[in-house]
Design an enzyme around this catalytic site. Sequence first.
Site, PDB file in Angstrom:
ATOM      1  N   CYS A 337       0.789  -1.235   0.000  1.00  0.00           N
ATOM      2  CA  CYS A 337       0.000   0.000   0.000  1.00  0.00           C
ATOM      3  C   CYS A 337       0.823   1.289   0.000  1.00  0.00           C
ATOM      4  O   CYS A 337       0.446   2.240  -0.701  1.00  0.00           O
ATOM      5  CB  CYS A 337      -1.023   0.006   1.131  1.00  0.00           C
ATOM      6  SG  CYS A 337      -0.757  -1.106   2.475  1.00  0.00           S
ATOM      7  N   ARG A 366       7.855 -10.752   5.454  1.00  0.00           N
ATOM      8  CA  ARG A 366       7.752 -10.623   6.910  1.00  0.00           C
ATOM      9  C   ARG A 366       8.660 -11.681   7.536  1.00  0.00           C
ATOM     10  O   ARG A 366       8.655 -12.836   7.100  1.00  0.00           O
ATOM     11  CB  ARG A 366       6.315 -10.871   7.395  1.00  0.00           C
ATOM     12  CG  ARG A 366       5.256 -10.082   6.644  1.00  0.00           C
ATOM     13  CD  ARG A 366       4.863  -8.810   7.344  1.00  0.00           C
ATOM     14  NE  ARG A 366       3.855  -8.099   6.569  1.00  0.00           N
ATOM     15  CZ  ARG A 366       2.553  -8.375   6.600  1.00  0.00           C
ATOM     16  NH1 ARG A 366       2.109  -9.333   7.402  1.00  0.00           N
ATOM     17  NH2 ARG A 366       1.704  -7.694   5.859  1.00  0.00           N
ATOM     18  N   GLN A 384       0.700 -10.948  -2.715  1.00  0.00           N
ATOM     19  CA  GLN A 384      -0.688 -10.547  -2.491  1.00  0.00           C
ATOM     20  C   GLN A 384      -1.321 -10.091  -3.803  1.00  0.00           C
ATOM     21  O   GLN A 384      -0.677  -9.413  -4.595  1.00  0.00           O
ATOM     22  CB  GLN A 384      -0.751  -9.399  -1.477  1.00  0.00           C
ATOM     23  CG  GLN A 384      -0.311  -9.791  -0.074  1.00  0.00           C
ATOM     24  CD  GLN A 384      -0.371  -8.616   0.885  1.00  0.00           C
ATOM     25  OE1 GLN A 384       0.179  -7.565   0.600  1.00  0.00           O
ATOM     26  NE2 GLN A 384      -1.046  -8.794   2.002  1.00  0.00           N
ATOM     27  N   ASP A 386      -2.988  -7.682  -4.573  1.00  0.00           N
ATOM     28  CA  ASP A 386      -3.299  -6.406  -3.931  1.00  0.00           C
ATOM     29  C   ASP A 386      -3.888  -5.411  -4.918  1.00  0.00           C
ATOM     30  O   ASP A 386      -3.484  -5.356  -6.079  1.00  0.00           O
ATOM     31  CB  ASP A 386      -2.005  -5.804  -3.364  1.00  0.00           C
ATOM     32  CG  ASP A 386      -2.131  -5.504  -1.875  1.00  0.00           C
ATOM     33  OD1 ASP A 386      -3.265  -5.439  -1.387  1.00  0.00           O
ATOM     34  OD2 ASP A 386      -1.090  -5.338  -1.229  1.00  0.00           O
ATOM     35  N   HIS A 388      -5.593  -1.167  -4.670  1.00  0.00           N
ATOM     36  CA  HIS A 388      -5.993  -0.028  -3.845  1.00  0.00           C
ATOM     37  C   HIS A 388      -6.821   0.924  -4.698  1.00  0.00           C
ATOM     38  O   HIS A 388      -6.411   1.311  -5.791  1.00  0.00           O
ATOM     39  CB  HIS A 388      -4.763   0.668  -3.267  1.00  0.00           C
ATOM     40  CG  HIS A 388      -3.993  -0.228  -2.346  1.00  0.00           C
ATOM     41  ND1 HIS A 388      -2.951  -1.015  -2.785  1.00  0.00           N
ATOM     42  CD2 HIS A 388      -4.165  -0.513  -1.034  1.00  0.00           C
ATOM     43  CE1 HIS A 388      -2.488  -1.722  -1.770  1.00  0.00           C
ATOM     44  NE2 HIS A 388      -3.200  -1.440  -0.701  1.00  0.00           N
ATOM     45  N   LYS A 472     -12.106  -3.487   8.482  1.00  0.00           N
ATOM     46  CA  LYS A 472     -12.094  -4.316   7.275  1.00  0.00           C
ATOM     47  C   LYS A 472     -13.239  -5.316   7.286  1.00  0.00           C
ATOM     48  O   LYS A 472     -13.863  -5.577   8.328  1.00  0.00           O
ATOM     49  CB  LYS A 472     -10.754  -5.060   7.151  1.00  0.00           C
ATOM     50  CG  LYS A 472     -10.375  -5.895   8.373  1.00  0.00           C
ATOM     51  CD  LYS A 472      -9.010  -6.544   8.205  1.00  0.00           C
ATOM     52  CE  LYS A 472      -8.638  -7.360   9.447  1.00  0.00           C
ATOM     53  NZ  LYS A 472      -7.453  -8.200   9.230  1.00  0.00           N
ATOM     54  N   HIS A 518      -8.470  -0.882   0.450  1.00  0.00           N
ATOM     55  CA  HIS A 518      -7.501  -1.958   0.232  1.00  0.00           C
ATOM     56  C   HIS A 518      -8.312  -3.231  -0.038  1.00  0.00           C
ATOM     57  O   HIS A 518      -9.272  -3.502   0.687  1.00  0.00           O
ATOM     58  CB  HIS A 518      -6.648  -2.214   1.472  1.00  0.00           C
ATOM     59  CG  HIS A 518      -5.947  -1.017   2.023  1.00  0.00           C
ATOM     60  ND1 HIS A 518      -4.572  -0.913   2.084  1.00  0.00           N
ATOM     61  CD2 HIS A 518      -6.431   0.134   2.578  1.00  0.00           C
ATOM     62  CE1 HIS A 518      -4.241   0.244   2.653  1.00  0.00           C
ATOM     63  NE2 HIS A 518      -5.358   0.890   2.959  1.00  0.00           N
TER      64      HIS A 518
END
Length: 646
Positions: A337, A366, A384, A386, A388, A472, A518
């Site tokens: 993000c 991570r 991901q 992902d 946005h 979320k 997101h």
Amino acid sequence: MIKITLPDGSIKEFAVNSTPMDVAKSISEGFARNVISANFNGTTVETTTPLTTDGSLVLYTFNDDAGKKAFWHSSAHVLAEAILSFYPKAKLTIGPAIDNGFYYDVDFGDAVISDKDFPAIEKKFLEIARGKHEFSIRSVSKADALSLYKEENNEYKVELIENLTDGDITFCDHSNFTDLCRGGHIPNTGIIKAIKIMSVAGAYWRGDEKNNQLTRVYGISFPKQKMLTEYLELLEEAKKRDHRKLGKELELFTFSQKVGAGLPLWLPKGAALRSRLEDFLKAAQKKAGYEMVMTPHIGQKELYVTSGHYEKYGEDSFQAIKTPKMDEEFLLKPMNCPHHCEVYNFKPYSYKDLPKRFAEFGTVYRYEQSGELHGLTRVRGFTQDDAHIFCTPEQLDQEFKDVIDLVLYVFGSLGFEDFTAQVSIRDKSNPDKYIGDTETWEVAEQAIINAATDKGLNFVIEEGEAAFYGPKLDFMVKDALGRSWQLGTIQVDYNLPKRFDLTYTGSDNQSHRPVMIHRAPFGSMERFIAVLLEHTGGNFPLWLTPDQVILLPISDKYQKYSEKVLESLENSEIRALVDNRSEKTGRKIRDAEVGKIPFMVIVGEKEEQDGTVSVRKHGEGDIGTFTIEEFISLIKAEESKTLKKF
């Protein structure tokens, strides 16, 4: 008299000091026999707790999650008593309920416990349970509690008690056994009819590797032997479906210690499967107006300080990458993000340009502890799906609903039909966990609740499960074995646009702040594929499976005709291969079944003469003889059954 409000909204009057069990019996004796725990005014209580004020009461059976928690927590006490009967010098620490069963952490000193000891402990457990001993909570002064455990030389319980407030300390008694406990038990031990000690493992006291290592004894119990039998059968099926086992058998992915723990290597078939999943979502995203972007795997530390990710994920991230330049540091990106915020910042936008929908299959990193790594479900590097969305506040509701539609399309096309939605909001009692002001959070939370309600989703609200920057909507999917997984998430964020000073020009010609959504329907590609593997047992939907057809010539002289059939299939975009091995046809069929290839095509003299193929279907056997064109049509029709329209 006191007034008790039940979950259905009805209000009943009872005498002061009536218990939850009295209330249960007033509903029906049959219902009361199944009640094992209760909650009064938001606090877990015993079924024997006297009720002295008006309030709301919820009664739980083993079918309720809260009921299972009380059942398994109570079972941990019984396990502890059974262990002490064999190891009287053992020191008990804590024994909580977990998602499936319970554990007790024990310091066995010089003694060692193994699976050979399980049957004797289980037998003793059931012997104690049959005594129908009542669980009883009593208050104890801090001085008396410390005195008891100092006398027993149990430094673990002493440490726990020293951190408690005098007046809030309680013990739980049953039989001749006493344990430090806050409460939440079933009425008596006799309700426990079946027990299985599952395993033992090492565990550091309070999770700190600097502390003593204890032995964690895992168990599970049930109110009926039949339920335990069914659970163990389910575990056996789960072992067969373990994605690590199937991933190896189907040659999808592997791990290498030389590459590093938690960093999967995708083999050709696995990489192709991932690509098909990505192409599937990219096609849907294109229809929905998304634009693909690409961002680097690293970023300057300051980027993640600005976003707040460094503060929240710093300890769980890989250490900073230093460069020859003084004081310059980069991080492997923990989230996509912040990068997408900078993509938005490339140029100014007006309200007419919004919404902007930026999507990326971005890999993030991570540093998970080695003991927490597990196949593809817990890794150190994951991709991901992902995206946005940057929109005006007025566009938020429709954009959020459109993302819900996209998530449902993904689930439907991959066979996930059983799911619930979870609105994850902040923990209002712990505001330091989050960024942003209260008013902004309330607006974002209500936006999600409104969208979920309007879309008719079956949802629950869970406090304390929000991301640090916003609430979320999480989708909790049940797989073929009834296990629940969190797949797919949509988040509303008013905070990152503020932190990155994102703006657009409104119709009033003034600068305004966009709202950020997101979203990740798959979540982590690695985790999603792991869950999909276990849900399907490796029998993927036909549109997704790595190899759809395998051609099995019964001898070398039919190789040429096999190649002709293969060419026809490939020209129709059907994934096929030929098994050219010098093996008997029966062996080739068995291997194809193990490989979970949906269709097996037998090619011999008759098929070559007639221009046909004899077809077997995985798990079903022979389904008949077809012309090549008929077979192609059959596959296309079956593909369309599983791939939904968007």
